[in-house]
Motif scaffolding. Structure first.
Motif, PDB file in Angstrom:
ATOM      1  N   GLY A 228     -47.478  19.945  16.739  1.00  0.00           N
ATOM      2  CA  GLY A 228     -48.193  21.196  16.926  1.00  0.00           C
ATOM      3  C   GLY A 228     -47.594  22.084  17.998  1.00  0.00           C
ATOM      4  O   GLY A 228     -48.316  22.722  18.758  1.00  0.00           O
TER       5      GLY A 228
ATOM      6  N   GLY B  33     -46.165  25.071  17.976  1.00  0.00           N
ATOM      7  CA  GLY B  33     -45.924  26.448  17.561  1.00  0.00           C
ATOM      8  C   GLY B  33     -45.193  26.575  16.239  1.00  0.00           C
ATOM      9  O   GLY B  33     -45.797  26.906  15.209  1.00  0.00           O
ATOM     10  N   THR B  34     -43.891  26.294  16.231  1.00  0.00           N
ATOM     11  CA  THR B  34     -43.092  26.482  15.022  1.00  0.00           C
ATOM     12  C   THR B  34     -43.202  25.307  14.050  1.00  0.00           C
ATOM     13  O   THR B  34     -42.854  25.456  12.879  1.00  0.00           O
ATOM     14  CB  THR B  34     -41.609  26.678  15.372  1.00  0.00           C
ATOM     15  N   THR B  35     -43.658  24.162  14.511  1.00  0.00           N
ATOM     16  CA  THR B  35     -43.631  22.977  13.653  1.00  0.00           C
ATOM     17  C   THR B  35     -44.541  23.120  12.434  1.00  0.00           C
ATOM     18  O   THR B  35     -44.180  22.688  11.339  1.00  0.00           O
ATOM     19  CB  THR B  35     -44.031  21.720  14.452  1.00  0.00           C
ATOM     20  N   THR B  36     -45.698  23.720  12.614  1.00  0.00           N
ATOM     21  CA  THR B  36     -46.611  23.877  11.477  1.00  0.00           C
ATOM     22  C   THR B  36     -46.059  24.872  10.473  1.00  0.00           C
ATOM     23  O   THR B  36     -46.152  24.659   9.252  1.00  0.00           O
ATOM     24  CB  THR B  36     -48.000  24.332  11.964  1.00  0.00           C
TER      25      THR B  36
ATOM     26  N   LYS C 280     -49.135  23.456  21.364  1.00  0.00           N
ATOM     27  CA  LYS C 280     -49.390  24.875  21.587  1.00  0.00           C
ATOM     28  C   LYS C 280     -50.674  25.231  20.847  1.00  0.00           C
ATOM     29  O   LYS C 280     -50.955  24.689  19.780  1.00  0.00           O
ATOM     30  CB  LYS C 280     -48.243  25.746  21.072  1.00  0.00           C
TER      31      LYS C 280
ATOM     32  N   GLN D 194     -51.381  28.210  19.630  1.00  0.00           N
ATOM     33  CA  GLN D 194     -51.186  29.292  18.669  1.00  0.00           C
ATOM     34  C   GLN D 194     -49.918  29.043  17.869  1.00  0.00           C
ATOM     35  O   GLN D 194     -48.964  28.439  18.356  1.00  0.00           O
ATOM     36  CB  GLN D 194     -51.090  30.650  19.374  1.00  0.00           C
ATOM     37  N   SER D 195     -49.918  29.545  16.611  1.00  0.00           N
ATOM     38  CA  SER D 195     -48.744  29.414  15.754  1.00  0.00           C
ATOM     39  C   SER D 195     -48.690  30.596  14.795  1.00  0.00           C
ATOM     40  O   SER D 195     -49.733  31.135  14.390  1.00  0.00           O
ATOM     41  CB  SER D 195     -48.814  28.108  14.948  1.00  0.00           C
ATOM     42  N   THR D 196     -47.485  31.013  14.447  1.00  0.00           N
ATOM     43  CA  THR D 196     -47.293  32.052  13.427  1.00  0.00           C
ATOM     44  C   THR D 196     -46.731  31.385  12.184  1.00  0.00           C
ATOM     45  O   THR D 196     -45.735  30.667  12.273  1.00  0.00           O
ATOM     46  CB  THR D 196     -46.326  33.133  13.926  1.00  0.00           C
ATOM     47  N   ILE D 197     -47.372  31.603  11.043  1.00  0.00           N
ATOM     48  CA  ILE D 197     -46.948  30.945   9.816  1.00  0.00           C
ATOM     49  C   ILE D 197     -46.512  31.972   8.774  1.00  0.00           C
ATOM     50  O   ILE D 197     -46.865  33.153   8.845  1.00  0.00           O
ATOM     51  CB  ILE D 197     -48.073  30.069   9.220  1.00  0.00           C
TER      52      ILE D 197
END
Length: 316
Positions: free
Chosen positions: A218, A220-223, A243, A245-248
Protein backbone atom coordinates in the motif's frame (compact mmCIF):
# COMPACT_ATOMS: atom_id res chain seq x y z
CA UNK A 1 3.08 -1.38 34.69
CA UNK A 2 5.32 0.14 32.04
CA UNK A 3 4.73 0.76 28.36
CA UNK A 4 5.81 2.64 25.24
CA UNK A 5 3.43 5.59 24.82
CA UNK A 6 2.57 7.60 21.70
CA UNK A 7 1.98 11.32 22.28
CA UNK A 8 1.81 12.85 18.80
CA UNK A 9 2.96 12.82 15.17
CA UNK A 10 6.74 12.84 14.74
CA UNK A 11 7.20 12.60 18.51
CA UNK A 12 9.31 9.68 19.78
CA UNK A 13 7.65 6.97 21.83
CA UNK A 14 8.25 7.46 25.54
CA UNK A 15 8.64 4.70 28.11
CA UNK A 16 6.15 5.45 30.88
CA UNK A 17 4.97 3.90 34.13
CA UNK A 18 1.25 3.73 34.91
CA UNK A 19 -1.02 2.11 37.44
CA UNK A 20 -1.63 -1.58 36.75
CA UNK A 21 -4.86 -2.25 34.84
CA UNK A 22 -7.64 -3.93 36.82
CA UNK A 23 -10.01 -6.48 35.27
CA UNK A 24 -13.59 -5.27 34.84
CA UNK A 25 -16.62 -7.47 34.06
CA UNK A 26 -16.04 -9.41 30.84
CA UNK A 27 -12.31 -8.65 30.66
CA UNK A 28 -8.99 -10.21 31.60
CA UNK A 29 -5.53 -8.87 32.37
CA UNK A 30 -2.71 -10.36 30.33
CA UNK A 31 0.93 -10.59 31.31
CA UNK A 32 2.37 -9.78 27.88
CA UNK A 33 5.02 -12.24 26.72
CA UNK A 34 5.40 -11.11 23.08
CA UNK A 35 4.24 -8.12 21.07
CA UNK A 36 4.51 -7.82 17.30
CA UNK A 37 5.73 -4.57 15.72
CA UNK A 38 3.69 -3.34 12.76
CA UNK A 39 4.29 -0.88 9.90
CA UNK A 40 1.00 0.80 10.82
CA UNK A 41 2.66 1.91 14.06
CA UNK A 42 5.43 3.50 11.99
CA UNK A 43 2.72 5.26 9.97
CA UNK A 44 1.08 6.38 13.23
CA UNK A 45 4.35 7.99 14.26
CA UNK A 46 4.83 9.80 10.95
CA UNK A 47 1.46 10.47 9.30
CA UNK A 48 -0.86 13.05 10.95
CA UNK A 49 -3.84 11.30 9.35
CA UNK A 50 -3.52 8.62 12.01
CA UNK A 51 -4.45 11.09 14.72
CA UNK A 52 -8.05 10.76 13.48
CA UNK A 53 -7.89 6.96 13.69
CA UNK A 54 -6.80 6.72 17.32
CA UNK A 55 -9.54 6.82 19.94
CA UNK A 56 -7.30 8.67 22.38
CA UNK A 57 -3.88 10.29 22.67
CA UNK A 58 -1.62 9.67 24.54
CA UNK A 59 -1.92 5.91 24.10
CA UNK A 60 0.33 2.89 24.51
CA UNK A 61 0.71 1.37 21.05
CA UNK A 62 0.95 -2.32 20.15
CA UNK A 63 -1.86 -4.41 18.71
CA UNK A 64 -0.19 -7.82 18.25
CA UNK A 65 -0.29 -9.44 21.67
CA UNK A 66 0.33 -12.86 23.19
CA UNK A 67 0.71 -13.76 26.84
CA UNK A 68 -0.71 -15.34 29.97
CA UNK A 69 -3.94 -14.46 31.76
CA UNK A 70 -3.12 -13.18 35.25
CA UNK A 71 -6.51 -11.80 36.28
CA UNK A 72 -10.06 -12.76 35.26
CA UNK A 73 -12.96 -10.33 35.46
CA UNK A 74 -16.48 -11.08 36.65
CA UNK A 75 -18.54 -13.10 34.19
CA UNK A 76 -15.61 -14.57 32.27
CA UNK A 77 -16.11 -18.34 32.12
CA UNK A 78 -14.32 -19.46 28.92
CA UNK A 79 -10.81 -18.58 30.11
CA UNK A 80 -8.83 -19.21 33.28
CA UNK A 81 -5.76 -17.96 35.13
CA UNK A 82 -2.48 -18.96 33.53
CA UNK A 83 -4.00 -19.72 30.12
CA UNK A 84 -1.88 -18.83 27.08
CA UNK A 85 -3.82 -16.54 24.75
CA UNK A 86 -3.47 -14.29 21.72
CA UNK A 87 -5.54 -11.15 21.27
CA UNK A 88 -7.66 -10.22 18.26
CA UNK A 89 -6.63 -6.63 17.45
CA UNK A 90 -10.08 -5.84 16.04
CA UNK A 91 -12.03 -5.37 19.25
CA UNK A 92 -15.65 -6.47 19.09
CA UNK A 93 -16.50 -3.34 21.07
CA UNK A 94 -14.73 -1.20 18.45
CA UNK A 95 -11.84 -0.43 20.78
CA UNK A 96 -8.88 -2.54 19.77
CA UNK A 97 -5.57 -2.52 21.68
CA UNK A 98 -3.11 0.14 20.59
CA UNK A 99 -5.72 2.32 18.92
CA UNK A 100 -8.87 2.24 21.04
CA UNK A 101 -7.28 1.39 24.38
CA UNK A 102 -3.74 0.95 25.68
CA UNK A 103 -2.02 -1.83 23.79
CA UNK A 104 0.68 -4.44 23.99
CA UNK A 105 3.89 -2.40 23.97
CA UNK A 106 3.52 -2.87 27.71
CA UNK A 107 4.07 -5.61 30.26
CA UNK A 108 0.35 -5.75 31.18
CA UNK A 109 -2.79 -5.11 29.16
CA UNK A 110 -6.56 -5.25 29.71
CA UNK A 111 -8.51 -7.16 27.04
CA UNK A 112 -12.18 -8.15 26.61
CA UNK A 113 -12.46 -11.94 26.85
CA UNK A 114 -14.43 -12.09 23.58
CA UNK A 115 -11.27 -10.95 21.76
CA UNK A 116 -9.10 -13.85 22.99
CA UNK A 117 -7.88 -16.90 21.09
CA UNK A 118 -6.21 -19.88 22.87
CA UNK A 119 -2.63 -20.58 21.80
CA UNK A 120 -1.84 -24.23 20.90
CA UNK A 121 0.79 -25.80 23.13
CA UNK A 122 3.34 -26.15 20.33
CA UNK A 123 3.08 -22.52 19.15
CA UNK A 124 5.43 -19.97 20.73
CA UNK A 125 4.34 -16.62 22.14
CA UNK A 126 6.28 -14.84 19.38
CA UNK A 127 4.53 -16.87 16.68
CA UNK A 128 1.18 -16.28 18.35
CA UNK A 129 1.75 -12.51 18.50
CA UNK A 130 2.53 -12.52 14.79
CA UNK A 131 -0.62 -14.56 14.14
CA UNK A 132 -2.83 -11.72 15.36
CA UNK A 133 -2.66 -8.67 13.13
CA UNK A 134 -0.11 -10.00 10.65
CA UNK A 135 -1.68 -13.45 10.45
CA UNK A 136 -5.33 -12.49 10.85
CA UNK A 137 -5.23 -9.53 8.47
CA UNK A 138 -3.28 -11.37 5.80
CA UNK A 139 -5.49 -14.47 6.00
CA UNK A 140 -8.74 -12.47 5.96
CA UNK A 141 -7.69 -10.43 2.94
CA UNK A 142 -6.51 -13.45 0.97
CA UNK A 143 -9.30 -15.92 1.69
CA UNK A 144 -12.32 -13.98 2.93
CA UNK A 145 -12.08 -10.81 0.82
CA UNK A 146 -10.01 -12.21 -2.04
CA UNK A 147 -11.72 -15.58 -2.27
CA UNK A 148 -8.47 -17.45 -2.88
CA UNK A 149 -8.90 -21.17 -3.50
CA UNK A 150 -7.00 -24.16 -4.86
CA UNK A 151 -5.83 -23.71 -8.45
CA UNK A 152 -6.22 -19.92 -8.49
CA UNK A 153 -3.41 -17.68 -9.71
CA UNK A 154 -2.69 -15.32 -6.82
CA UNK A 155 -0.36 -12.31 -6.79
CA UNK A 156 1.06 -10.77 -3.63
CA UNK A 157 2.71 -7.37 -3.21
CA UNK A 158 5.04 -7.26 -0.23
CA UNK A 159 6.61 -10.31 1.42
CA UNK A 160 6.88 -8.75 4.84
CA UNK A 161 5.18 -9.71 8.06
CA UNK A 162 1.76 -10.04 6.44
CA UNK A 163 2.67 -11.03 2.91
CA UNK A 164 4.86 -13.98 3.88
CA UNK A 165 2.03 -15.52 5.92
CA UNK A 166 -0.52 -14.97 3.18
CA UNK A 167 1.84 -16.40 0.58
CA UNK A 168 2.54 -19.53 2.60
CA UNK A 169 -1.12 -20.03 3.50
CA UNK A 170 -2.05 -19.69 -0.18
CA UNK A 171 0.64 -22.20 -1.19
CA UNK A 172 -0.68 -24.66 1.41
CA UNK A 173 -4.21 -24.09 0.10
CA UNK A 174 -3.11 -25.12 -3.40
CA UNK A 175 -2.95 -21.70 -5.06
CA UNK A 176 -0.40 -20.81 -7.76
CA UNK A 177 1.36 -17.95 -5.99
CA UNK A 178 3.32 -15.06 -7.51
CA UNK A 179 4.97 -12.28 -5.50
CA UNK A 180 6.64 -8.89 -5.84
CA UNK A 181 8.90 -7.12 -3.36
CA UNK A 182 11.57 -4.44 -3.68
CA UNK A 183 13.74 -6.22 -1.10
CA UNK A 184 16.13 -8.89 -2.33
CA UNK A 185 16.00 -10.73 1.01
CA UNK A 186 12.19 -10.71 0.91
CA UNK A 187 12.25 -12.13 -2.62
CA UNK A 188 14.56 -14.91 -1.44
CA UNK A 189 12.18 -15.65 1.44
CA UNK A 190 9.27 -15.86 -1.01
CA UNK A 191 11.10 -18.54 -2.98
CA UNK A 192 11.83 -20.49 0.19
CA UNK A 193 8.14 -20.67 1.17
CA UNK A 194 6.97 -21.98 -2.18
CA UNK A 195 6.14 -18.94 -4.31
CA UNK A 196 6.28 -19.91 -7.99
CA UNK A 197 7.56 -16.64 -9.48
CA UNK A 198 9.16 -13.77 -7.56
CA UNK A 199 9.84 -10.33 -9.05
CA UNK A 200 10.84 -6.86 -7.89
CA UNK A 201 7.94 -4.94 -9.48
CA UNK A 202 4.38 -6.28 -9.60
CA UNK A 203 4.03 -5.07 -13.20
CA UNK A 204 6.44 -7.87 -14.15
CA UNK A 205 3.65 -10.33 -13.25
CA UNK A 206 1.31 -9.09 -15.99
CA UNK A 207 2.32 -11.93 -18.32
CA UNK A 208 1.00 -14.46 -15.78
CA UNK A 209 -2.42 -12.74 -15.48
CA UNK A 210 -3.09 -13.38 -11.79
CA UNK A 211 -6.80 -13.57 -11.00
CA UNK A 212 -6.26 -12.02 -7.60
CA UNK A 213 -3.63 -9.58 -6.33
CA UNK A 214 -3.44 -8.65 -2.67
CA UNK A 215 -1.44 -5.51 -1.91
CA UNK A 216 0.13 -5.88 1.53
CA UNK A 217 2.34 -2.82 0.98
CA UNK A 218 0.00 0.00 0.00
CA UNK A 219 2.77 2.43 -0.83
CA UNK A 220 0.86 4.73 -3.17
CA UNK A 221 1.80 3.32 -6.58
CA UNK A 222 1.52 -0.36 -5.68
CA UNK A 223 -2.27 -0.50 -5.83
CA UNK A 224 -2.36 1.33 -9.15
CA UNK A 225 0.19 -1.12 -10.53
CA UNK A 226 -1.88 -4.04 -9.23
CA UNK A 227 -4.94 -2.81 -11.14
CA UNK A 228 -2.85 -2.54 -14.29
CA UNK A 229 -1.42 -6.06 -13.76
CA UNK A 230 -4.37 -8.20 -12.63
CA UNK A 231 -6.25 -10.31 -15.17
CA UNK A 232 -9.39 -9.01 -16.87
CA UNK A 233 -12.25 -9.51 -14.43
CA UNK A 234 -9.79 -9.98 -11.59
CA UNK A 235 -9.77 -8.70 -8.03
CA UNK A 236 -7.36 -6.41 -6.24
CA UNK A 237 -7.49 -6.31 -2.44
CA UNK A 238 -5.76 -3.45 -0.65
CA UNK A 239 -4.51 -4.11 2.88
CA UNK A 240 -1.27 -2.16 3.33
CA UNK A 241 -1.38 1.39 4.62
CA UNK A 242 2.16 2.48 3.83
CA UNK A 243 0.57 5.58 2.29
CA UNK A 244 -2.96 6.80 2.97
CA UNK A 245 -3.54 8.04 -0.59
CA UNK A 246 -3.13 6.55 -4.06
CA UNK A 247 -3.85 7.58 -7.65
CA UNK A 248 -5.20 4.80 -9.85
CA UNK A 249 -5.85 4.32 -13.55
CA UNK A 250 -9.64 4.36 -13.64
CA UNK A 251 -9.58 3.40 -17.32
CA UNK A 252 -8.07 0.00 -16.51
CA UNK A 253 -10.30 -0.36 -13.47
CA UNK A 254 -13.37 0.08 -15.68
CA UNK A 255 -12.35 -1.49 -18.99
CA UNK A 256 -10.84 -4.58 -17.32
CA UNK A 257 -13.84 -4.84 -14.98
CA UNK A 258 -11.52 -5.07 -11.98
CA UNK A 259 -12.94 -5.38 -8.48
CA UNK A 260 -11.04 -3.18 -6.04
CA UNK A 261 -11.64 -4.05 -2.39
CA UNK A 262 -10.34 -2.75 0.88
CA UNK A 263 -9.69 -5.19 3.69
CA UNK A 264 -9.10 -4.35 7.32
CA UNK A 265 -8.45 -6.71 10.20
CA UNK A 266 -10.34 -9.94 10.52
CA UNK A 267 -11.87 -12.14 13.16
CA UNK A 268 -10.90 -14.47 15.99
CA UNK A 269 -11.72 -17.29 13.56
CA UNK A 270 -9.04 -16.01 11.15
CA UNK A 271 -6.49 -16.00 13.98
CA UNK A 272 -7.51 -19.51 14.99
CA UNK A 273 -6.99 -20.67 11.38
CA UNK A 274 -3.48 -19.18 11.32
CA UNK A 275 -2.61 -20.72 14.69
CA UNK A 276 -3.82 -24.08 13.41
CA UNK A 277 -1.55 -23.81 10.35
CA UNK A 278 1.34 -23.02 12.70
CA UNK A 279 0.47 -25.89 15.02
CA UNK A 280 0.36 -28.34 12.10
CA UNK A 281 3.76 -27.20 10.86
CA UNK A 282 2.50 -25.65 7.62
CA UNK A 283 3.34 -22.10 8.62
CA UNK A 284 6.55 -21.02 10.31
CA UNK A 285 6.89 -17.30 9.60
CA UNK A 286 10.29 -15.67 9.64
CA UNK A 287 10.54 -13.62 12.82
CA UNK A 288 13.14 -11.12 14.00
CA UNK A 289 13.02 -11.01 17.79
CA UNK A 290 14.04 -8.11 20.04
CA UNK A 291 13.63 -7.14 23.69
CA UNK A 292 10.95 -4.93 25.23
CA UNK A 293 13.52 -2.16 25.70
CA UNK A 294 14.25 -2.17 21.95
CA UNK A 295 10.66 -1.48 20.78
CA UNK A 296 11.21 2.19 19.90
CA UNK A 297 14.42 1.33 18.03
CA UNK A 298 12.65 -1.60 16.38
CA UNK A 299 10.05 0.72 14.86
CA UNK A 300 12.93 2.72 13.45
CA UNK A 301 14.30 -0.43 11.83
CA UNK A 302 10.89 -1.07 10.28
CA UNK A 303 10.78 2.47 8.94
CA UNK A 304 14.18 2.00 7.34
CA UNK A 305 13.12 -1.36 5.84
CA UNK A 306 15.85 -3.19 7.74
CA UNK A 307 13.66 -6.10 8.89
CA UNK A 308 13.01 -9.38 7.09
CA UNK A 309 9.78 -11.05 8.14
CA UNK A 310 7.89 -9.97 11.27
CA UNK A 311 9.53 -8.08 14.10
CA UNK A 312 8.46 -9.26 17.56
CA UNK A 313 9.44 -7.98 21.00
CA UNK A 314 9.74 -10.54 23.77
CA UNK A 315 9.15 -9.39 27.33
CA UNK A 316 10.79 -12.30 29.17
Amino acid sequence: MKGWQFTGTNEPLTLVEKSDPVATPGTVIIDVKSAGLCHSDVATLRDPGWMNILAKVPIILGHEIAGDIIEVGEGVTDYKLGQRVAVCPVGKDGLGPGNGRDGGYANKVLVPAVDLVPIPDNVSYAQAAASTDAGMTSYHAMFQKGGAKAGMKVGIIGIGGLGQMAARAAVVAGCEVYAADVSASARELAKEIGVKVVVEDVKELAEYAPELIVDYAGFGTTTADAIDTVAVGGTVVLVGMGKLQSTINTSNLILKSVQLKGSVGGTVEDIAAILQLMSEGHLNPTLSEISFEEIADGLGRLERHEVTGRLVANLD
